[in-house]
Motif scaffolding. Structure first.
Motif, short mmCIF file in Angstrom:
data_model
loop_
_atom_site.label_atom_id
_atom_site.label_comp_id
_atom_site.label_asym_id
_atom_site.label_seq_id
_atom_site.Cartn_x
_atom_site.Cartn_y
_atom_site.Cartn_z
N ILE A 73 19.95 -74.31 2.34
CA ILE A 73 19.97 -72.76 2.41
C ILE A 73 20.44 -72.22 3.56
O ILE A 73 20.06 -72.43 4.85
CB ILE A 73 18.76 -72.38 2.12
N ALA A 74 21.78 -71.58 3.69
CA ALA A 74 22.21 -71.08 4.93
C ALA A 74 21.49 -69.93 5.56
O ALA A 74 20.61 -69.15 4.88
CB ALA A 74 23.78 -70.29 4.43
N PHE A 75 21.63 -69.77 6.87
CA PHE A 75 20.64 -69.07 7.46
C PHE A 75 20.83 -67.56 6.93
O PHE A 75 20.09 -66.66 6.75
CB PHE A 75 20.71 -69.07 9.04
N ARG A 76 22.04 -67.20 6.91
CA ARG A 76 22.54 -65.93 6.39
C ARG A 76 21.97 -65.32 5.16
O ARG A 76 21.50 -64.35 4.71
CB ARG A 76 23.81 -65.61 6.30
N ASP A 77 21.50 -66.40 4.09
CA ASP A 77 20.72 -66.03 2.88
C ASP A 77 19.37 -65.89 2.96
O ASP A 77 18.54 -66.65 3.46
CB ASP A 77 20.93 -67.16 1.99
N ALA A 78 19.06 -64.56 3.18
CA ALA A 78 17.36 -64.11 3.20
C ALA A 78 16.32 -64.95 2.18
O ALA A 78 16.89 -65.06 1.21
CB ALA A 78 17.25 -62.63 3.16
N ILE A 79 15.32 -65.47 2.59
CA ILE A 79 14.44 -65.95 1.49
C ILE A 79 13.18 -65.14 1.73
O ILE A 79 13.06 -64.40 2.59
CB ILE A 79 14.33 -67.48 1.99
N GLN A 80 12.16 -65.72 0.80
CA GLN A 80 10.91 -64.97 0.85
C GLN A 80 9.83 -66.05 1.22
O GLN A 80 10.03 -67.22 1.16
CB GLN A 80 10.48 -64.45 -0.41
N LEU A 81 8.83 -65.72 1.94
CA LEU A 81 7.67 -66.49 2.43
C LEU A 81 6.46 -65.92 1.56
O LEU A 81 6.12 -64.93 1.91
CB LEU A 81 7.44 -66.50 3.91
N VAL A 82 5.67 -66.75 0.96
CA VAL A 82 4.52 -66.24 0.26
C VAL A 82 3.32 -67.13 0.91
O VAL A 82 3.52 -68.49 1.19
CB VAL A 82 4.68 -66.47 -1.25
N VAL A 83 2.29 -66.45 1.43
CA VAL A 83 1.10 -67.03 2.00
C VAL A 83 -0.19 -66.86 0.88
O VAL A 83 -0.16 -65.68 0.47
CB VAL A 83 0.81 -66.28 3.16
N LYS A 84 -0.74 -67.96 0.80
CA LYS A 84 -1.86 -67.83 -0.19
C LYS A 84 -3.19 -67.59 0.62
O LYS A 84 -3.38 -68.02 1.62
CB LYS A 84 -2.10 -69.19 -0.99
N GLY A 85 -3.95 -66.36 0.11
CA GLY A 85 -5.08 -66.25 0.77
C GLY A 85 -4.62 -65.25 1.95
O GLY A 85 -3.82 -64.34 2.01
N ALA A 139 9.71 -63.40 10.16
CA ALA A 139 10.70 -62.90 9.47
C ALA A 139 11.96 -62.90 10.17
O ALA A 139 13.16 -63.18 9.58
CB ALA A 139 10.00 -61.32 9.04
N LYS A 140 11.86 -62.51 11.58
CA LYS A 140 13.21 -62.42 12.34
C LYS A 140 13.78 -63.98 12.39
O LYS A 140 14.88 -64.05 12.25
CB LYS A 140 12.83 -61.99 13.64
N LEU A 141 13.03 -64.96 12.86
CA LEU A 141 13.67 -66.18 13.20
C LEU A 141 14.04 -66.79 12.00
O LEU A 141 14.92 -67.85 12.11
CB LEU A 141 12.54 -67.11 13.99
N CYS A 142 13.33 -66.71 10.71
CA CYS A 142 13.69 -67.35 9.58
C CYS A 142 14.57 -66.69 8.54
O CYS A 142 14.67 -67.19 7.71
CB CYS A 142 12.44 -67.94 9.00
N ASN A 143 14.93 -65.55 8.97
CA ASN A 143 15.52 -64.54 7.96
C ASN A 143 14.92 -64.37 6.75
O ASN A 143 15.15 -64.78 5.86
CB ASN A 143 17.16 -65.00 7.72
N VAL A 144 13.45 -64.16 6.85
CA VAL A 144 12.66 -63.81 5.93
C VAL A 144 12.70 -62.42 5.46
O VAL A 144 12.20 -61.69 6.38
CB VAL A 144 11.32 -64.44 6.15
#
Length: 901
Positions: free
Chosen positions: A775-787, A798-803
């Motif tokens: 997944i290229a860095f320019r494509d933003a992704i989501q991060l889900v945390v449980k709990g 968010a900034k460093l992973c383009n989340v």
RNA sequence: GGGAGCUUAGCUCAGUUGGUUCAGAGCAUCGCCCUUACAAGGCGGGGGUCGUUGGUUCGAGUCCAACAGUUCCCACCA
């Protein structure tokens, strides 16, 4: 202005060195500050810089610069050594090329040439040190033969003579037949040699009383020419000097030789058979030929048994008249010839291969010839005594400490120091021989030791009367010999501050004792030990508090660097290529105290690359525009908090490392702090989005951090740090990093460091998902945390992973890549592409590992002897580990269950 | 002949009082990236049963012994 993407040291280094010189920053004068003093191990005045110097002086400069930045009055005194034997050899060679012999032109004329040579080649090495960045107090540059140092040497000699510590006598000394001078034991290097053991026949003298009686165990040799003894020797060319043959009185096989006389082969001299326990029964045939003039042990035997001593060598090791045969031949040729002659005469029984050790002159690399001669000696017993104490009781510390043993062993087995050299280049021995004629016509000589000729005359007159002194038959002449070079070097820390001639002077009182001595272990006896002796003798105080022994610089194959191998790079060329900072770093990275360093240009390359990295960080920061209206983003705020803690953590480690002289560890720590923490993490976190300005708070903090890094790094890499210092902020006149103070250690926020470590792990996992799934860095992704979890660093993630969003949920989302940090579950939802089987496999792997780990911890805790025997804290730790592992396993199992649904 | 040190990833080395903050670092290597500070770069990965064999201990890279390899120092066995 456009800044080049490559750092170019050539444009920077000279400029700053000049600036520092102009500002006179290197110069020190006593003041109220605490002094920090280093005296340079003086290199040969006519030498050029080699890799050993590079390393040694880099270390000294690091320590001196650091001390200066700690508010101490740092004083590094440079200087050179006259290197008596080495320099004289060079001058002799040069004159020889012009067809001039030193003896033809006489002492005075020769010394003129030597001084010319010194002035012509002298000091090159000191100039080279400037290229390296060395911040020596050049105004204090000294020379072991300048006025003060020379007078100090003479004063010390006279003083020690008057104390009864210096004496003159005939002793067996190490003779260098090429340099034509005596040497000290330390200047002899033993080398393994494949040689031969020659078995020579010594026929018994036939006479009426001479009856050979066979006893139990006797081994009697006899042939048609008669009875003979067999002597094994490695040096058949010395038979002309044989004056006895020796057997061990307890040697049964040679009992039959007792009281007999034998004939030296070829020479036909009749010599007695003597008996001494010294002879090793097992060696060779148990018969030893005794040549008192040419072997230390034989000399001892000769003394004991009152033997004649025949000196068969000239000073240049050719065969002398006294030998009566082979006169004028070299010892090597003579050996060849004598073996041939012995063979022809049937006097050579056999030849065996034999490995032995032969002493070579350290300087001229020719085999040493033991020679009986009149020399000056310094008694060592008392001096060794006073020099041992401070090292054993810790007043002087050695780094690494293993050298303490070596030091002690040497001092406990020390012999008197032969300090006279049959050389002209050096300090002429301040002894005068007063010769006069008594009333009955007898010529007499008196030895007068004095500071100068006038003094000597005065003493002569006092002792022998004016009329005798003025008599035409009286002569006063000075000893021709010069002193061993080390006899001036050993006073160096004292004499540099004029502590021998004027021990009450303010400078000496301020700077002495010095702090650190940085030197190579191969001169621990030549120099280090003797300086301690001199310091204790003259000041009753150590000359320095710490001794840092550097390793020997070798090439990457582990070979010692040498001219003949051609494996020694020219340090100046290295500096041209990589910059002084790069080379300094290259040297330091792999030079833990006392370890040999295997030098590889790749290390300098690493140093250069580091410079470039710093340079580019500068380019980035210089490119920033401050937007005074911008608010500080959350991520930047957290970044500043974290880096502040991280910096202080490394600062504490650095201080600790340097205090322990672990300079390479210290530098590595700063390297990682700069490259990884500052550049790779911090700057990425605070970078403003494309096209936007940076807020004032973050900008100022960043500049401050950058400054602090440069301060920390400056002692190691002085040039680039000064350049950056001036590039990142407007500086007032005199605001230079070289005199700036090291950052003070602040409280370390451990909590934030822990949190950030966790965050880093999360980020690494997200990056791995990106990498695995392409997944290229320019494509933003989501991060889900449980709990739930601490959300402080979410903005950073968010900034460093383009989340685009970090969201918290109660149940694991379906169709997502998961990972676990600690016992928190994270998911990266990706539409459609999740390979459930692969995810299950990955989790199973993790589960297996966690279960295995848990098992081992449980086993430990089930062991009563562990629970009862181990300290409570350790047991507690194990319990915690168990709990953590259980939590993790639960999480994994849960995930597996939901995936398998 | 005596003494000291060293042996941990391909290389150079950390590992301080025995206990997952212990199996690490840098370099090299491999994969993907010219993402506008840096290709002298970025991101990610792989890699060691800590020389061998015994012993002490609940537990050994860490302490002890022996052995092997290696380096250095000292020493008058010709």
């Amino acid at each position: 202005m456009e800044i080049s993407s490559k750092y170019s040291p050539q444009e920077v280094e000279g400029k700053w060195y000049e600036h520092w010189m102009e500002k006179n920053y290197f110069h020190s004068t006593p003041d109220e500050r605490e002094p920090y003093t280093i005296v340079i191990p003086p290199p040969n005045v006519t030498g050029v810089l080699h890799m050993g110097h590079m390393m040694n002086n880099t270390i000294q400069d690091i320590l001196i610069r650091r001390a200066r930045m700690q508010g101490k009055n740092a004083c590094w005194v440079p200087g050179t050594d006259h290197a008596s034997i080495a320099t004289e050899a060079k001058v002799v060679n040069k004159l020889a090329q012009q067809g001039i012999k030193k003896t033809d032109i006489g002492r005075e004329e020769f010394l003129k040439h030597a001084w010319d040579w010194t002035h012509e080649h002298g000091g090159i090495i000191l100039k080279q040190l400037r290229r390296l960045g060395c911040s020596c107090d050049w105004e204090r540059t000294s020379f072991t033969m300048d006025d003060i140092r020379s007078k100090s040497v003479i004063r010390a000699f006279v003083d020690l003579y008057n104390k009864g510590l210096i004496y003159r006598g005939v002793r067996m000394v190490n003779w260098d037949p090429k340099a034509l001078t005596a040497l000290s034991d330390e200047e002899v290097i033993f080398k393994d040699e494949h040689s031969k053991l020659f078995y020579l026949k010594y026929y018994l003298v036939e006479s009426g009383e001479c009856k050979v009686e066979s006893e139990e165990g006797s081994i009697i040799h006899q042939d048609e020419k008669g009875y003979y003894a067999v002597v094994a020797t490695t040096r058949p060319e010395t038979i002309m000097g044989d004056t006895a043959m020796c057997i061990n009185p307890n040697d049964p096989k040679n009992q039959w030789l007792r009281g007999k006389k034998v004939v030296v082969p070829l020479v036909n001299r009749v010599i007695p058979v003597i008996e001494d326990d010294y002879v090793d029964i097992e060696f060779g045939t148990g018969c030893l030929k005794v040549t008192p003039a040419h072997d230390v042990n034989d000399y001892m035997l000769g003394q004991k048994h009152n033997l004649e001593s025949i000196n068969i060598f000239n000073d240049n090791a050719t065969i002398s008249e006294a030998a009566g045969m082979y006169v004028g031949m070299s010892r090597e040729d003579c050996r060849k010839q004598i073996v041939i002659d012995l063979k022809e005469a049937g006097l050579l029984e056999k030849i065996e291969d034999y490995n032995n050790k032969v002493g070579y002159s350290e300087r001229t690399n020719v085999p040493i010839e033991p020679k009986l001669s009149m020399q000056w000696f310094l008694k060592m017993e008392h001096l060794a005594d006073i020099a041992l104490k401070p090292v054993l009781n810790g007043d002087i510390k050695f780094y690494p400490s293993k050298y303490v043993n070596l030091y002690r062993h040497w001092l406990e087995n020390i012999k008197d120091w032969c300090i006279s050299r049959q050389l002209w280049w050096g300090h002429q021995i301040p002894a005068w021989y007063f010769e006069w004629k008594t009333e009955n016509g007898e010529r007499k000589v008196d030895v007068i030791v004095a500071l100068n000729k006038e003094e000597a005359e005065k003493i002569a007159i006092e002792k022998h009367g004016l009329s005798v002194f003025r008599s035409p038959f009286s002569v006063l002449r000075q000893d021709d010999d010069a002193l061993d070079t080390w006899f001036s070097s050993w006073l160096w820390p004292l004499s540099l501050f004029n502590g021998i001639l004027d021990p009450d002077n303010a400078e000496f009182k301020y700077y002495y004792p010095t702090n650190d001595l940085i030197t190579a272990p191969d001169i621990i006896f030549f120099w280090v030990a003797r300086m301690i002796m001199a310091g204790e003798e003259y000041q009753d105080e150590v000359p320095f508090k710490n001794v840092y022994f550097t390793g020997i610089v070798r090439d990457k194959l582990g070979r010692k660097m040498s001219k003949s191998l051609g494996n020694s790079p020219d340090p100046i060329e290295l500096i041209d290529k990589f910059g002084a900072d790069g080379v300094r770093m290259g040297m330091m990275l792999s030079a833990p105290a006392g370890n040999d360093i295997l030098f590889d240009e790749a290390l300098c390359e690493q140093g250069r690359n580091f410079c470039n990295k710093i340079w580019n960080a500068l380019r980035l920061v210089k490119g920033w525009n401050v937007d005074e209206n911008a608010a500080q983003p959350e991520a930047a705020k957290m970044a500043v908090k974290w880096f502040d803690a991280r910096f202080n953590q490394v600062l504490a480690e650095t201080n600790d490392n340097i205090d322990k002289y672990r300079l390479s560890d210290a530098l590595m720590g700063i390297y990682k702090l700069t490259w990884d923490d500052f550049c790779s993490w911090y700057l990425e976190m605070v970078k403003a989005p494309q096209g936007q300005g940076i807020d004032r708070v973050t900008y100022d903090a960043t500049i401050k951090f950058f400054e602090n890094l440069m301060l920390l790094l400056h002692p190691f890499m002085p040039f680039i740090t000064e350049e950056i210092w001036h590039a990142i902020a407007d500086r007032k006149e005199g605001d230079d990093i070289i005199i700036a103070q090291q950052p003070k250690l602040q409280a370390i926020d451990e909590q934030i460091l822990k949190q950030f470590e966790f965050t880093q792990e999360v980020i690494n996992n997200v990056r791995k998902v990106r990498s695995d799934k392409n997944i290229a860095f320019r494509d933003a992704i989501q991060l889900v945390v449980k709990g739930t979890a601490n959300k402080d660093f979410d903005c950073v993630i968010a900034k460093l992973c383009n989340v685009s969003e970090v969201s918290y949920v109660a149940e694991a989302p379906a169709g997502a890549f998961g990972f676990i940090v600690g016992s928190t579950e994270f998911f990266v939802p990706l539409t459609g592409s999740v390979d459930v089987e692969a995810e299950i496999k990955k989790l199973e792997e993790e589960l297996r590992y966690a279960q295995g780990f848990l098992k081992s911890v449980e086993a430990k805790l089930a062991n009563e002897r562990f629970v009862n025997g181990a300290p409570a804290a350790v047991v507690e730790k194990e319990r915690k580990k168990k709990a953590d592992a259980e939590a993790k396993i639960a999480v994994i199992e849960q995930q597996l269950a939901s995936l398998r649904k």
